[in-house]
Design a protein around this motif. Structure first.
Motif, PDB file in Angstrom:
ATOM      1  N   LEU A 186      21.868 -30.785  55.974  1.00 34.05           N
ATOM      2  CA  LEU A 186      23.281 -30.775  55.586  1.00 34.05           C
ATOM      3  C   LEU A 186      23.990 -29.524  56.112  1.00 34.05           C
ATOM      4  O   LEU A 186      25.131 -29.600  56.593  1.00 34.05           O
ATOM      5  N   GLU A 187      23.312 -28.388  56.038  1.00 37.90           N
ATOM      6  CA  GLU A 187      23.910 -27.159  56.578  1.00 37.90           C
ATOM      7  C   GLU A 187      24.087 -27.260  58.090  1.00 37.90           C
ATOM      8  O   GLU A 187      25.123 -26.843  58.635  1.00 37.90           O
ATOM      9  N   ALA A 188      23.098 -27.816  58.772  1.00 32.54           N
ATOM     10  CA  ALA A 188      23.199 -27.965  60.225  1.00 32.54           C
ATOM     11  C   ALA A 188      24.372 -28.862  60.605  1.00 32.54           C
ATOM     12  O   ALA A 188      25.106 -28.576  61.563  1.00 32.54           O
ATOM     13  N   LEU A 189      24.568 -29.936  59.873  1.00 37.60           N
ATOM     14  CA  LEU A 189      25.684 -30.840  60.156  1.00 37.60           C
ATOM     15  C   LEU A 189      27.017 -30.129  59.914  1.00 37.60           C
ATOM     16  O   LEU A 189      27.955 -30.252  60.716  1.00 37.60           O
ATOM     17  N   ALA A 190      27.110 -29.398  58.812  1.00 40.52           N
ATOM     18  CA  ALA A 190      28.354 -28.704  58.499  1.00 40.52           C
ATOM     19  C   ALA A 190      28.672 -27.617  59.515  1.00 40.52           C
ATOM     20  O   ALA A 190      29.841 -27.378  59.845  1.00 40.52           O
ATOM     21  N   GLU A 191      27.647 -26.948  60.037  1.00 40.94           N
ATOM     22  CA  GLU A 191      27.871 -25.867  61.001  1.00 40.94           C
ATOM     23  C   GLU A 191      28.194 -26.406  62.392  1.00 40.94           C
ATOM     24  O   GLU A 191      29.018 -25.829  63.105  1.00 40.94           O
ATOM     25  N   ASN A 192      27.556 -27.496  62.789  1.00 41.76           N
ATOM     26  CA  ASN A 192      27.758 -28.018  64.139  1.00 41.76           C
ATOM     27  C   ASN A 192      29.058 -28.804  64.282  1.00 41.76           C
ATOM     28  O   ASN A 192      29.630 -28.851  65.373  1.00 41.76           O
ATOM     29  N   ALA A 193      29.499 -29.456  63.235  1.00 41.28           N
ATOM     30  CA  ALA A 193      30.754 -30.220  63.293  1.00 41.28           C
ATOM     31  C   ALA A 193      31.499 -30.057  61.974  1.00 41.28           C
ATOM     32  O   ALA A 193      31.562 -30.977  61.156  1.00 41.28           O
ATOM     33  N   PRO A 194      32.046 -28.850  61.734  1.00 39.60           N
ATOM     34  CA  PRO A 194      32.668 -28.580  60.427  1.00 39.60           C
ATOM     35  C   PRO A 194      33.840 -29.499  60.104  1.00 39.60           C
ATOM     36  O   PRO A 194      33.978 -29.932  58.959  1.00 39.60           O
ATOM     37  N   ASP A 195      34.672 -29.788  61.086  1.00 38.88           N
ATOM     38  CA  ASP A 195      35.823 -30.652  60.809  1.00 38.88           C
ATOM     39  C   ASP A 195      35.392 -32.067  60.440  1.00 38.88           C
ATOM     40  O   ASP A 195      36.067 -32.746  59.667  1.00 38.88           O
ATOM     41  N   LEU A 196      34.276 -32.486  60.979  1.00 38.21           N
ATOM     42  CA  LEU A 196      33.815 -33.859  60.784  1.00 38.21           C
ATOM     43  C   LEU A 196      32.929 -34.007  59.555  1.00 38.21           C
ATOM     44  O   LEU A 196      33.071 -34.960  58.780  1.00 38.21           O
ATOM     45  N   PHE A 197      32.011 -33.052  59.363  1.00 38.44           N
ATOM     46  CA  PHE A 197      30.947 -33.236  58.375  1.00 38.44           C
ATOM     47  C   PHE A 197      30.998 -32.283  57.182  1.00 38.44           C
ATOM     48  O   PHE A 197      30.327 -32.548  56.176  1.00 38.44           O
ATOM     49  N   GLY A 222      42.256 -50.738  62.687  1.00 38.60           N
ATOM     50  CA  GLY A 222      41.019 -50.792  61.906  1.00 38.60           C
ATOM     51  C   GLY A 222      40.710 -49.465  61.263  1.00 38.60           C
ATOM     52  O   GLY A 222      41.260 -48.429  61.632  1.00 38.60           O
ATOM     53  N   PRO A 223      39.797 -49.451  60.300  1.00 32.51           N
ATOM     54  CA  PRO A 223      39.443 -48.207  59.603  1.00 32.51           C
ATOM     55  C   PRO A 223      38.440 -47.379  60.386  1.00 32.51           C
ATOM     56  O   PRO A 223      37.686 -47.896  61.211  1.00 32.51           O
ATOM     57  N   ASN A 224      38.433 -46.082  60.107  1.00 32.81           N
ATOM     58  CA  ASN A 224      37.420 -45.190  60.662  1.00 32.81           C
ATOM     59  C   ASN A 224      36.131 -45.300  59.850  1.00 32.81           C
ATOM     60  O   ASN A 224      36.118 -45.853  58.744  1.00 32.81           O
ATOM     61  N   LEU A 225      35.049 -44.759  60.406  1.00 37.84           N
ATOM     62  CA  LEU A 225      33.832 -44.616  59.628  1.00 37.84           C
ATOM     63  C   LEU A 225      34.076 -43.616  58.501  1.00 37.84           C
ATOM     64  O   LEU A 225      34.721 -42.581  58.696  1.00 37.84           O
ATOM     65  N   ASP A 226      33.575 -43.920  57.331  1.00 35.15           N
ATOM     66  CA  ASP A 226      33.700 -43.044  56.170  1.00 35.15           C
ATOM     67  C   ASP A 226      32.483 -42.122  56.133  1.00 35.15           C
ATOM     68  O   ASP A 226      31.359 -42.580  55.939  1.00 35.15           O
ATOM     69  N   MET A 227      32.723 -40.816  56.321  1.00 33.40           N
ATOM     70  CA  MET A 227      31.602 -39.877  56.364  1.00 33.40           C
ATOM     71  C   MET A 227      30.857 -39.824  55.036  1.00 33.40           C
ATOM     72  O   MET A 227      29.630 -39.733  55.002  1.00 33.40           O
ATOM     73  N   ASP A 228      31.587 -39.870  53.928  1.00 36.08           N
ATOM     74  CA  ASP A 228      30.916 -39.883  52.624  1.00 36.08           C
ATOM     75  C   ASP A 228      30.028 -41.112  52.488  1.00 36.08           C
ATOM     76  O   ASP A 228      28.927 -41.039  51.931  1.00 36.08           O
ATOM     77  N   ASP A 229      30.493 -42.231  53.007  1.00 37.44           N
ATOM     78  CA  ASP A 229      29.708 -43.459  52.947  1.00 37.44           C
ATOM     79  C   ASP A 229      28.440 -43.333  53.789  1.00 37.44           C
ATOM     80  O   ASP A 229      27.349 -43.736  53.357  1.00 37.44           O
ATOM     81  N   LEU A 230      28.553 -42.775  54.984  1.00 34.63           N
ATOM     82  CA  LEU A 230      27.380 -42.578  55.837  1.00 34.63           C
ATOM     83  C   LEU A 230      26.378 -41.621  55.198  1.00 34.63           C
ATOM     84  O   LEU A 230      25.169 -41.871  55.200  1.00 34.63           O
ATOM     85  N   PHE A 231      26.888 -40.522  54.661  1.00 36.90           N
ATOM     86  CA  PHE A 231      26.000 -39.535  54.042  1.00 36.90           C
ATOM     87  C   PHE A 231      25.327 -40.114  52.801  1.00 36.90           C
ATOM     88  O   PHE A 231      24.148 -39.860  52.549  1.00 36.90           O
ATOM     89  N   ASN A 232      26.081 -40.871  52.002  1.00 40.76           N
ATOM     90  CA  ASN A 232      25.480 -41.491  50.822  1.00 40.76           C
ATOM     91  C   ASN A 232      24.396 -42.483  51.217  1.00 40.76           C
ATOM     92  O   ASN A 232      23.344 -42.567  50.571  1.00 40.76           O
ATOM     93  N   ALA A 233      24.662 -43.255  52.277  1.00 40.64           N
ATOM     94  CA  ALA A 233      23.693 -44.263  52.703  1.00 40.64           C
ATOM     95  C   ALA A 233      22.385 -43.624  53.152  1.00 40.64           C
ATOM     96  O   ALA A 233      21.305 -44.183  52.921  1.00 40.64           O
TER      97      ALA A 233
END
Length: 422
Positions: free
Chosen positions: A373-384, A339-350
């Motif tokens: 957005l900065e907090a997400l990028a700093e806490n999970a850079p590989d993911l977000f 199955g597919p993974n969750l699409d981070m761009d899709d979640l962020f757009n939603a």
């Protein structure tokens, strides 16, 4: 039930949980129990010796039951009017999708069930007394049961009074939606793809599995799908996740191996569909509902940027919970399912896109979006990080076109410099 088992429960258990959340279920169970207690008081009388010391108190049970019957009917009607008003307020001031969470509120359901059950208990007791069904021992049992019912009513009333101060309010609804959104995100973080293997190219020979109805996928029974695949040497490629809107021409899955029409129907039955979306396996839905609350608050008729800022904080907490759960990831359980993974761009757009669009001209909303957005990028850079930077750039572009004050644009540009830092 832990997060792993919750995400992988079978269709029967999921339907039972969904059924148990309906408001009439608890009311019916409490009512049946109340009537059973009143009847038991008459049937058990011959087996319990009468206690003359409380006989005088037992003789007053009829008056007490009359008071209970009249008061519980009034309180039930009053409580129903409050609940309907709260649902209407949530629909008009928050979002219609939030009413489902209010309808499943355990305090409201228990309170209404207690009042209805107590009313029926009183009515059955009054009828039994008028018909002469209760002996002296039976009256004593009924009197003791009435005291217990009064204690239950008092506890329900106290909890209901506490609930009335926040039930259906905007802040309470945001908390409810966040609480409903976070568990599915944690589930997907711990069990990527609901336990399936990563998606691989689907062979041209694979047979598509399509639905016979039009609607949203509400639940996928992964355990049953895995058993079918193991039993018949199949590989199943899931291509539509919970929340997807499907129809007869959009496949939900593809099957590698020999399958007949009957087996295809069995596989199709593992995908529960309906007209409405459900929170249980659909983390994107919760984020959409949160963004709807913010959009309603940012409408010209409401003009409440503070609520939108509160919603951004709720979404930030939910997405950080997903990142935290990814660090606790469990092993994929189903070797024959993909199955597919969750699409981070899709979640962020939603979540972020509607808030950035409707709050484009409000500097305070845009600043909070950049903070999140900065907090997400700093806490999970590989993911977000990548999705957060793209969303940040899009939000700044919207704001620059909507803001009329140069100072606001400069302040926002400085706040968004985190995208290029480092």
């Amino acid at each position: 039930m832990d997060l792993l088992s919750t995400s992988l429960i079978g269709r029967g258990a999921w339907l039972l949980r969904k059924w148990s959340r309906q408001i009439w279920v608890r009311a019916s169970l409490f009512s049946v129990a109340a009537v059973a207690i009143a009847v038991f008081s008459a049937l058990a009388a011959p087996y319990i010796p009468a206690d003359l010391e409380i006989k005088l108190a037992a003789d007053s049970v009829g008056g007490i039951l009359n008071i209970l019957a009249s008061s519980m009917l009034a309180v039930t009607t009053f409580s129903l009017s409050i609940m309907v008003s709260a649902y209407s307020s949530a629909t008009s001031n928050v979002t219609p999708h939030s009413t489902k969470l209010l309808l499943s509120d355990s305090v409201a359901q228990n309170t209404l069930a207690t009042f209805i059950g107590s009313f029926l208990f009183s009515i059955v007791g009054i009828i039994g007394l008028a018909a002469g069904l209760y002996s002296d021992s039976g009256r004593i049992i009924l009197f003791l049961a009435t005291l217990v019912v009064i204690l239950i009513i008092t506890a329900a009333l106290l909890r209901w009074i506490e609930q009335l101060g926040k039930f259906g309010r905007v802040g309470d609804t945001i908390d409810r939606v966040e609480a409903a959104t976070t568990p599915p995100l944690r589930q997907w973080g711990r069990t990527h793809r609901l336990g399936a293997q990563p998606a691989v190219p689907v062979p041209d020979t694979a047979r598509p599995i399509t639905a016979k109805t039009v609607g949203h996928i509400q639940h996928i029974d992964m355990e049953k799908l895995a058993k079918i695949a193991d039993a018949h040497d199949l590989t199943i490629h899931i291509v539509a996740l919970p929340g997807a809107y499907i129809h007869a021409r959009r496949p939900m899955a593809f099957v590698e191996g020999r399958v007949d029409d009957e087996r295809c129907d069995t596989i199709m039955a593992c995908f529960s569909t309906g007209t409405d979306r459900e929170y249980d396996q659909d983390p994107r839905f919760g984020l959409i509902v949160l963004s709807e609350i913010a959009s309603r608050a940012l409408s010209p008729a409401v003009n409440d940027p503070g609520t939108a800022i509160e919603v951004v904080g709720a979404g930030l907490r939910a997405l950080l919970a997903y990142a935290e759960a990814c660090d606790e990831r469990a092993e994929n359980r189903f070797d024959r399912l993909h199955g597919p993974n969750l699409d981070m761009d899709d979640l962020f757009n939603a979540f972020f896109n509607p808030i950035a669009r409707d709050g484009a001209a409000l500097i305070e909303v845009q600043m909070r979006i950049q903070f999140a957005l900065e907090a997400l990028a700093e806490n999970a850079p590989d993911l977000f990080a990548d999705a957060a930077r793209r969303q940040s750039e899009r939000a700044v572009t919207r704001a620059n076109e909507a803001m009329t004050i140069k100072h606001d644009r400069e302040v926002l540009a400085k706040r968004a410099e985190w995208r290029t830092a480092g």
